[in-house]
Design an enzyme around this catalytic site. Structure first.
Site, PDB file in Angstrom:
ATOM      1  CG  ASP A 151     -14.047   3.315 -17.619  1.00  0.00           C
ATOM      2  OD1 ASP A 151     -13.679   3.104 -16.447  1.00  0.00           O
ATOM      3  OD2 ASP A 151     -14.819   2.561 -18.240  1.00  0.00           O
ATOM      4  NE  ARG A 152      -8.575   1.100 -12.505  1.00  0.00           N
ATOM      5  CZ  ARG A 152      -8.817   0.439 -11.374  1.00  0.00           C
ATOM      6  NH1 ARG A 152      -9.344  -0.772 -11.395  1.00  0.00           N
ATOM      7  NH2 ARG A 152      -8.544   0.986 -10.204  1.00  0.00           N
TER       8      ARG A 152
ATOM      9  CG  PHE B 286      -6.039  -3.278   3.375  1.00  0.00           C
ATOM     10  CD1 PHE B 286      -6.763  -3.105   4.556  1.00  0.00           C
ATOM     11  CD2 PHE B 286      -6.698  -3.826   2.275  1.00  0.00           C
ATOM     12  CE1 PHE B 286      -8.108  -3.476   4.637  1.00  0.00           C
ATOM     13  CE2 PHE B 286      -8.032  -4.192   2.343  1.00  0.00           C
ATOM     14  CZ  PHE B 286      -8.734  -4.028   3.523  1.00  0.00           C
TER      15      PHE B 286
ATOM     16  CB  THR C  99      -5.895 -10.692  -7.086  1.00  0.00           C
ATOM     17  OG1 THR C  99      -7.034  -9.956  -7.530  1.00  0.00           O
ATOM     18  CG2 THR C  99      -4.882 -10.703  -8.221  1.00  0.00           C
ATOM     19  CG  ASP C 100     -11.284 -11.110  -7.928  1.00  0.00           C
ATOM     20  OD1 ASP C 100     -10.392 -10.232  -8.000  1.00  0.00           O
ATOM     21  OD2 ASP C 100     -12.458 -10.841  -7.593  1.00  0.00           O
ATOM     22  CD  GLU C 101      -7.899  -6.532 -10.142  1.00  0.00           C
ATOM     23  OE1 GLU C 101      -7.198  -6.144 -11.081  1.00  0.00           O
ATOM     24  OE2 GLU C 101      -8.392  -5.768  -9.304  1.00  0.00           O
TER      25      GLU C 101
ATOM     26  CG  LEU D 243       8.441   0.003   5.714  1.00  0.00           C
ATOM     27  CD1 LEU D 243       9.090   0.814   6.834  1.00  0.00           C
ATOM     28  CD2 LEU D 243       6.999  -0.340   6.105  1.00  0.00           C
ATOM     29  CB  THR D 244       6.178   0.551  -1.340  1.00  0.00           C
ATOM     30  OG1 THR D 244       4.869   0.101  -0.908  1.00  0.00           O
ATOM     31  CG2 THR D 244       7.029  -0.648  -1.716  1.00  0.00           C
TER      32      THR D 244
ATOM     33  CB  ALA E 250      -0.286  -9.155 -16.747  1.00  0.00           C
TER      34      ALA E 250
ATOM     35  CE1 TYR F 265      -2.009  -6.466  -7.902  1.00  0.00           C
ATOM     36  CE2 TYR F 265      -4.239  -6.604  -8.804  1.00  0.00           C
ATOM     37  CZ  TYR F 265      -3.329  -6.884  -7.800  1.00  0.00           C
ATOM     38  OH  TYR F 265      -3.744  -7.591  -6.692  1.00  0.00           O
TER      39      TYR F 265
ATOM     40  CE  LYS G  91      -1.047 -10.803  -6.512  1.00  0.00           C
ATOM     41  NZ  LYS G  91      -0.260 -10.798  -5.233  1.00  0.00           N
TER      42      LYS G  91
ATOM     43  CG  LEU H  59     -14.718   2.454  -4.878  1.00  0.00           C
ATOM     44  CD1 LEU H  59     -14.732   3.570  -5.918  1.00  0.00           C
ATOM     45  CD2 LEU H  59     -15.736   1.380  -5.274  1.00  0.00           C
TER      46      LEU H  59
HETATM   47  P1  NAD Z   1      -1.081  -2.986  -0.013  1.00  0.00           P
HETATM   48  O1  NAD Z   1      -0.676  -2.235  -1.233  1.00  0.00           O
HETATM   49  O2  NAD Z   1      -1.950  -2.324   1.001  1.00  0.00           O
HETATM   50  O3  NAD Z   1       0.195  -3.523   0.753  1.00  0.00           O
HETATM   51  C1  NAD Z   1       1.298  -4.075   0.086  1.00  0.00           C
HETATM   52  C2  NAD Z   1       2.444  -4.178   1.088  1.00  0.00           C
HETATM   53  O4  NAD Z   1       3.560  -4.808   0.419  1.00  0.00           O
HETATM   54  C3  NAD Z   1       2.958  -2.824   1.587  1.00  0.00           C
HETATM   55  O5  NAD Z   1       3.184  -2.883   2.977  1.00  0.00           O
HETATM   56  C4  NAD Z   1       4.258  -2.640   0.842  1.00  0.00           C
HETATM   57  O6  NAD Z   1       5.205  -1.837   1.536  1.00  0.00           O
HETATM   58  C5  NAD Z   1       4.731  -4.073   0.694  1.00  0.00           C
HETATM   59  N1  NAD Z   1       5.668  -4.262  -0.427  1.00  0.00           N
HETATM   60  C6  NAD Z   1       5.536  -3.818  -1.697  1.00  0.00           C
HETATM   61  N2  NAD Z   1       6.602  -4.180  -2.432  1.00  0.00           N
HETATM   62  C7  NAD Z   1       7.416  -4.878  -1.604  1.00  0.00           C
HETATM   63  C8  NAD Z   1       8.666  -5.532  -1.784  1.00  0.00           C
HETATM   64  N3  NAD Z   1       9.302  -5.522  -2.956  1.00  0.00           N
HETATM   65  N4  NAD Z   1       9.208  -6.174  -0.727  1.00  0.00           N
HETATM   66  C9  NAD Z   1       8.588  -6.187   0.481  1.00  0.00           C
HETATM   67  N5  NAD Z   1       7.412  -5.575   0.705  1.00  0.00           N
HETATM   68  C10 NAD Z   1       6.822  -4.932  -0.323  1.00  0.00           C
HETATM   69  O7  NAD Z   1      -1.769  -4.306  -0.567  1.00  0.00           O
HETATM   70  P2  NAD Z   1      -3.024  -5.125   0.009  1.00  0.00           P
HETATM   71  O8  NAD Z   1      -4.267  -4.531  -0.513  1.00  0.00           O
HETATM   72  O9  NAD Z   1      -2.838  -5.328   1.453  1.00  0.00           O
HETATM   73  O10 NAD Z   1      -2.799  -6.512  -0.755  1.00  0.00           O
HETATM   74  C11 NAD Z   1      -1.959  -7.512  -0.193  1.00  0.00           C
HETATM   75  C12 NAD Z   1      -1.911  -8.696  -1.149  1.00  0.00           C
HETATM   76  O11 NAD Z   1      -3.230  -9.189  -1.376  1.00  0.00           O
HETATM   77  C13 NAD Z   1      -1.357  -8.348  -2.537  1.00  0.00           C
HETATM   78  O12 NAD Z   1      -0.559  -9.421  -2.954  1.00  0.00           O
HETATM   79  C14 NAD Z   1      -2.593  -8.226  -3.406  1.00  0.00           C
HETATM   80  O13 NAD Z   1      -2.289  -8.582  -4.737  1.00  0.00           O
HETATM   81  C15 NAD Z   1      -3.520  -9.238  -2.759  1.00  0.00           C
HETATM   82  N6  NAD Z   1      -4.960  -8.971  -2.881  1.00  0.00           N
HETATM   83  C16 NAD Z   1      -5.471  -7.756  -2.533  1.00  0.00           C
HETATM   84  C17 NAD Z   1      -6.855  -7.560  -2.592  1.00  0.00           C
HETATM   85  C18 NAD Z   1      -7.479  -6.255  -2.185  1.00  0.00           C
HETATM   86  O14 NAD Z   1      -8.684  -6.075  -2.375  1.00  0.00           O
HETATM   87  N7  NAD Z   1      -6.764  -5.314  -1.615  1.00  0.00           N
HETATM   88  C19 NAD Z   1      -7.694  -8.603  -3.022  1.00  0.00           C
HETATM   89  C20 NAD Z   1      -7.112  -9.821  -3.387  1.00  0.00           C
HETATM   90  C21 NAD Z   1      -5.757  -9.998  -3.286  1.00  0.00           C
HETATM   91  O1  DAU Z   2     -10.338  -7.927  -7.044  1.00  0.00           O
HETATM   92  C1  DAU Z   2      -9.236  -7.881  -6.185  1.00  0.00           C
HETATM   93  C2  DAU Z   2      -8.457  -6.619  -6.441  1.00  0.00           C
HETATM   94  O2  DAU Z   2      -9.223  -5.544  -5.910  1.00  0.00           O
HETATM   95  C3  DAU Z   2      -7.064  -6.632  -5.819  1.00  0.00           C
HETATM   96  O3  DAU Z   2      -6.304  -7.629  -6.459  1.00  0.00           O
HETATM   97  C4  DAU Z   2      -6.375  -5.269  -5.989  1.00  0.00           C
HETATM   98  O4  DAU Z   2      -5.138  -5.264  -5.311  1.00  0.00           O
HETATM   99  C5  DAU Z   2      -7.270  -4.200  -5.407  1.00  0.00           C
HETATM  100  O5  DAU Z   2      -6.692  -2.938  -5.633  1.00  0.00           O
HETATM  101  C6  DAU Z   2      -8.659  -4.261  -6.035  1.00  0.00           C
HETATM  102  O6  DAU Z   2      -8.605  -3.882  -7.429  1.00  0.00           O
HETATM  103  P1  DAU Z   2      -9.716  -2.932  -8.093  1.00  0.00           P
HETATM  104  O7  DAU Z   2      -9.112  -2.270  -9.265  1.00  0.00           O
HETATM  105  O8  DAU Z   2     -11.006  -3.658  -8.268  1.00  0.00           O
HETATM  106  O9  DAU Z   2      -9.914  -1.907  -6.845  1.00  0.00           O
HETATM  107  P2  DAU Z   2     -10.049  -0.327  -6.784  1.00  0.00           P
HETATM  108  O10 DAU Z   2     -10.399   0.008  -5.375  1.00  0.00           O
HETATM  109  O11 DAU Z   2      -8.900   0.373  -7.418  1.00  0.00           O
HETATM  110  O12 DAU Z   2     -11.334  -0.068  -7.687  1.00  0.00           O
HETATM  111  C7  DAU Z   2     -12.576  -0.706  -7.422  1.00  0.00           C
HETATM  112  C8  DAU Z   2     -13.553  -0.269  -8.510  1.00  0.00           C
HETATM  113  O13 DAU Z   2     -13.834   1.121  -8.342  1.00  0.00           O
HETATM  114  C9  DAU Z   2     -13.002  -0.406  -9.913  1.00  0.00           C
HETATM  115  O14 DAU Z   2     -14.064  -0.776 -10.782  1.00  0.00           O
HETATM  116  C10 DAU Z   2     -12.512   0.994 -10.267  1.00  0.00           C
HETATM  117  C11 DAU Z   2     -13.452   1.877  -9.495  1.00  0.00           C
HETATM  118  N1  DAU Z   2     -12.896   3.153  -9.000  1.00  0.00           N
HETATM  119  C12 DAU Z   2     -11.753   3.111  -8.281  1.00  0.00           C
HETATM  120  C13 DAU Z   2     -11.188   4.273  -7.780  1.00  0.00           C
HETATM  121  C14 DAU Z   2      -9.899   4.229  -6.997  1.00  0.00           C
HETATM  122  C15 DAU Z   2     -13.558   4.338  -9.226  1.00  0.00           C
HETATM  123  O15 DAU Z   2     -14.640   4.359  -9.860  1.00  0.00           O
HETATM  124  N2  DAU Z   2     -13.022   5.494  -8.716  1.00  0.00           N
HETATM  125  C16 DAU Z   2     -11.856   5.509  -8.020  1.00  0.00           C
HETATM  126  O16 DAU Z   2     -11.401   6.605  -7.607  1.00  0.00           O
END
Ligand code: NAD
Ligand code: DAU
Length: 348
Positions: A273-274, A11, A125-127, A35-36, A153, A151, A155, A191
């Site tokens: 809940d998660r 993404f 990530t902020d997590e 390409l997971t 932990a 996850y 990061k 979400l």
């Molecule tokens: P995503 O899951 O959409 O994409 C991850 C990509 O990494 C995929 O294309 C996957 O094929 C590739 N990948 C996974 N394992 C791999 C490996 N061993 N070698 C090479 N490629 C591999 O993730 P995203 O949401 O785009 O997040 C990207 C980065 O940003 C991550 O590091 C995530 O921790 C961080 N991040 C995400 C968010 C969010 O809200 N999505 C917020 C803050 C930080």
């Molecule tokens: O804060 C940054 C993080 O945000 C990134 O590091 C992660 O990669 C990214 O996945 C995201 O983590 P969250 O766990 O916050 O995102 P998610 O979209 O899984 O969930 C957002 C919130 O919504 C969370 O409180 C759980 C809740 N949720 C999620 C799903 C998938 C639901 O209530 N229902 C759902 O089906």
């Protein structure tokens, strides 16, 4: 400038590659992605013919693949997006999170140390900071790291390794910690895209627990611009928080999605809940704003109608993901070369 982007078929990585090619005429980008299930080359369809872009299918934790790629390309900058990124999957099985997020990051750091680079940006990530109470101030860069999911932990462990390579070996590393992203090409297990696509299909919208958990939402384009600024002006050894000061409760986000789509709230289904579910995240982005002049351009509620339109207009894209068909795209379009060789689309 030669830039290695890892995880560029996901993404945020795919949005970043598109942004960087548009903004920087002198950047050459190699995208290394395993390409997971989350990697989808259809995210990059519009740029796959760009001569400044190449794709390599490979694992960041594979020393040989990474080493030969560095040897062949003399990268100036590494931006590490590659990760297992979904909290729920980490609860079901933490092992791949250790392999990619920790070991993979170390393999990249080691290659960068041996081959020499001018900047290594770790997209974190902020997590890693854990969970806030309702009245707590937002996370700052000095906040304690208190990750709560496997996850988070993994990061946090990677962040520490990145720091260690900077302190021990003088590698010019930077860590960015961003809040929850939304935008086009987000895998529909997260979400917002899950809620939009389920609502479009009139399927139930699963809300965890009481739906009162708070996330701090940022548009992926704002995140990509921030990373770009960090590459250009960020100080080695530093951490930069990235967030748009846009806190919302999950239930309010889901209601807003339904409102934009004109769908009934009866689609909302509360589910168990998660485990270890973080209650609240909030980011203080003062540092990147003051030092690098970054400011977010989007706010979730204003951006939502356009985002919903994108998912409506790109129904084939998410339906192919939900049906698992997107996995065939690499085999169909890209030549069957070995993982260590740069692949280019057939016929190009
Ligand atoms: P995503 O899951 O959409 O994409 C991850 C990509 O990494 C995929 O294309 C996957 O094929 C590739 N990948 C996974 N394992 C791999 C490996 N061993 N070698 C090479 N490629 C591999 O993730 P995203 O949401 O785009 O997040 C990207 C980065 O940003 C991550 O590091 C995530 O921790 C961080 N991040 C995400 C968010 C969010 O809200 N999505 C917020 C803050 C930080
Ligand atoms: O804060 C940054 C993080 O945000 C990134 O590091 C992660 O990669 C990214 O996945 C995201 O983590 P969250 O766990 O916050 O995102 P998610 O979209 O899984 O969930 C957002 C919130 O919504 C969370 O409180 C759980 C809740 N949720 C999620 C799903 C998938 C639901 O209530 N229902 C759902 O089906």
């Amino acid at each position: 400038m030669r830039v290695l982007v890892t995880g560029g078929a996901g993404f945020i990585g795919s949005n970043f590659i598109r942004h960087a090619l548009q903004v920087h005429a002198d950047w050459y980008i190699t995208n290394l992605d395993k390409l997971t299930y989350a990697g989808n080359l259809e995210n990059l369809r519009d740029i796959e013919g760009d001569s400044r872009y190449s794709f390599v299918k490979g694992d960041i934790a594979d020393r040989q693949v990474v080493d030969s790629l560095f040897k062949e390309n003399h990268f100036d900058v590494v931006v590490n997006f590659a990760a297992e990124s979904h909290v729920d999957r980490s609860i079901l099985d933490p092992a791949p999170f250790i392999d990619t997020n920790i070991k993979g990051t170390q393999v990249l750091l080691e290659a960068a140390r041996h081959h020499g680079i001018s900047k290594f940006v770790q997209v974190s990530t902020d997590e890693v900071y854990g969970s806030l109470g309702p009245g707590d101030p937002p996370f700052i860069e000095e906040s304690l790291l208190q990750p709560n999911s496997p996850y988070a932990a993994s990061k946090a462990a990677a962040d520490m390794m990145v720091r260690a390579y900077c302190r021990t070996y003088g590698l010019p590393t930077i860590v960015t910690r961003c809040s929850n992203n939304y935008g086009p090409y987000q895998f529909p297990e997260k979400l917002i895209p899950l809620m939009i696509t389920n609502a479009l299909e009139d399927k139930p919208l699963p809300v965890y627990g009481d739906g009162q958990n708070v996330r701090d939402w940022i548009h992926v384009e704002d995140h990509c611009r921030a990373i770009d600024l960090v590459i250009q002006g960020g100080q080695a050894g530093e951490v930069y928080n990235i967030g748009a000061s846009c806190e919302m409760k999950n239930l309010d986000v889901v209601r807003a999605v339904l409102g934009v789509l004109g769908k009934p709230e009866s689609l909302i289904t509360f589910v168990p809940d998660r485990p270890g579910h973080d209650r609240r995240y909030a980011i203080d982005a003062t540092k990147i704003s003051k030092e690098l002049g970054w400011k977010p351009r989007y706010r979730l509620l204003d951006a939502l109608p356009e985002l919903v339109r994108w998912y409506r207009d790109n129904e084939t894209w998410w339906r192919r993901i939900k049906a698992g068909e997107y996995k065939n795209y690499y085999e169909k379009v890209y030549s069957r070369r070995s993982a260590s060789v740069t692949a280019s689309p057939k016929g190009k």
